[in-house]
Motif scaffolding. Structure first.
Motif, short mmCIF file in Angstrom:
data_model
loop_
_atom_site.label_atom_id
_atom_site.label_comp_id
_atom_site.label_asym_id
_atom_site.label_seq_id
_atom_site.Cartn_x
_atom_site.Cartn_y
_atom_site.Cartn_z
N SER A 29 0.85 -1.19 0.00
CA SER A 29 0.00 0.00 0.00
C SER A 29 0.89 1.25 0.00
O SER A 29 2.09 1.17 0.28
N GLU A 30 0.29 2.39 -0.28
CA GLU A 30 1.05 3.65 -0.27
C GLU A 30 1.67 3.90 1.11
O GLU A 30 2.80 4.35 1.22
N GLU A 31 0.92 3.57 2.15
CA GLU A 31 1.42 3.75 3.52
C GLU A 31 2.64 2.85 3.77
O GLU A 31 3.64 3.29 4.35
N GLU A 32 2.57 1.59 3.33
CA GLU A 32 3.70 0.67 3.50
C GLU A 32 4.90 1.14 2.69
O GLU A 32 6.04 1.10 3.17
N GLN A 33 4.66 1.62 1.47
CA GLN A 33 5.76 2.12 0.64
C GLN A 33 6.44 3.31 1.31
O GLN A 33 7.66 3.43 1.27
N LYS A 34 5.65 4.18 1.92
CA LYS A 34 6.21 5.34 2.61
C LYS A 34 7.10 4.88 3.77
O LYS A 34 8.19 5.41 3.98
N LYS A 35 6.65 3.86 4.52
CA LYS A 35 7.45 3.32 5.62
C LYS A 35 8.77 2.74 5.11
O LYS A 35 9.82 2.93 5.72
N ARG A 37 10.36 3.56 2.33
CA ARG A 37 11.24 4.65 1.88
C ARG A 37 11.91 5.33 3.08
O ARG A 37 13.11 5.62 3.05
N THR A 38 11.14 5.57 4.13
CA THR A 38 11.69 6.21 5.33
C THR A 38 12.77 5.33 5.96
O THR A 38 13.85 5.82 6.33
N LYS A 41 15.95 5.47 3.83
CA LYS A 41 16.68 6.74 4.01
C LYS A 41 17.41 6.77 5.34
O LYS A 41 18.55 7.22 5.42
#
Length: 92
Positions: A29-35, A37-38, A41
């Protein structure tokens, strides 16, 4: 990549990847992808640089060995150091 330098686990992973059924894969999901990526980084920024002086002959030998392993020499040195400090690098 030359498979003679791969261990059994690496060979198994390559075989599993090549035989994977992509129709059964999922997209996070977009939320999982954001996690993800964070986390990536944070991992990259947590690494520290190190400078060392080394004999030119030894550096050349390191570069040759790294090339045989299919790695950049910096990655090869990092791998050797990691294996040493985690007890995975043992004398023959």
């Amino acid at each position: 990549m030359d498979s003679k330098y791969l261990d059994n686990e690496e060979k198994d992973l390559i075989e599993a990847y090549e035989n994977a059924d992509s129709s059964k894969s999922f997209k996070p999901s977009e939320e999982e992808q954001k996690k993800f990526r964070t986390a990536a980084k944070e991992f990259v920024t947590s690494e520290k640089k190190m400078n060392i002086r080394i004999d030119p002959y030894e550096l050349e030998k390191i570069k040759e060995r790294a090339a045989r392993e299919g790695l950049r020499y910096q990655t090869f040195v990092k791998s050797v150091l990691h294996k040493y400090i985690t007890g995975q690098l043992v004398e023959k």
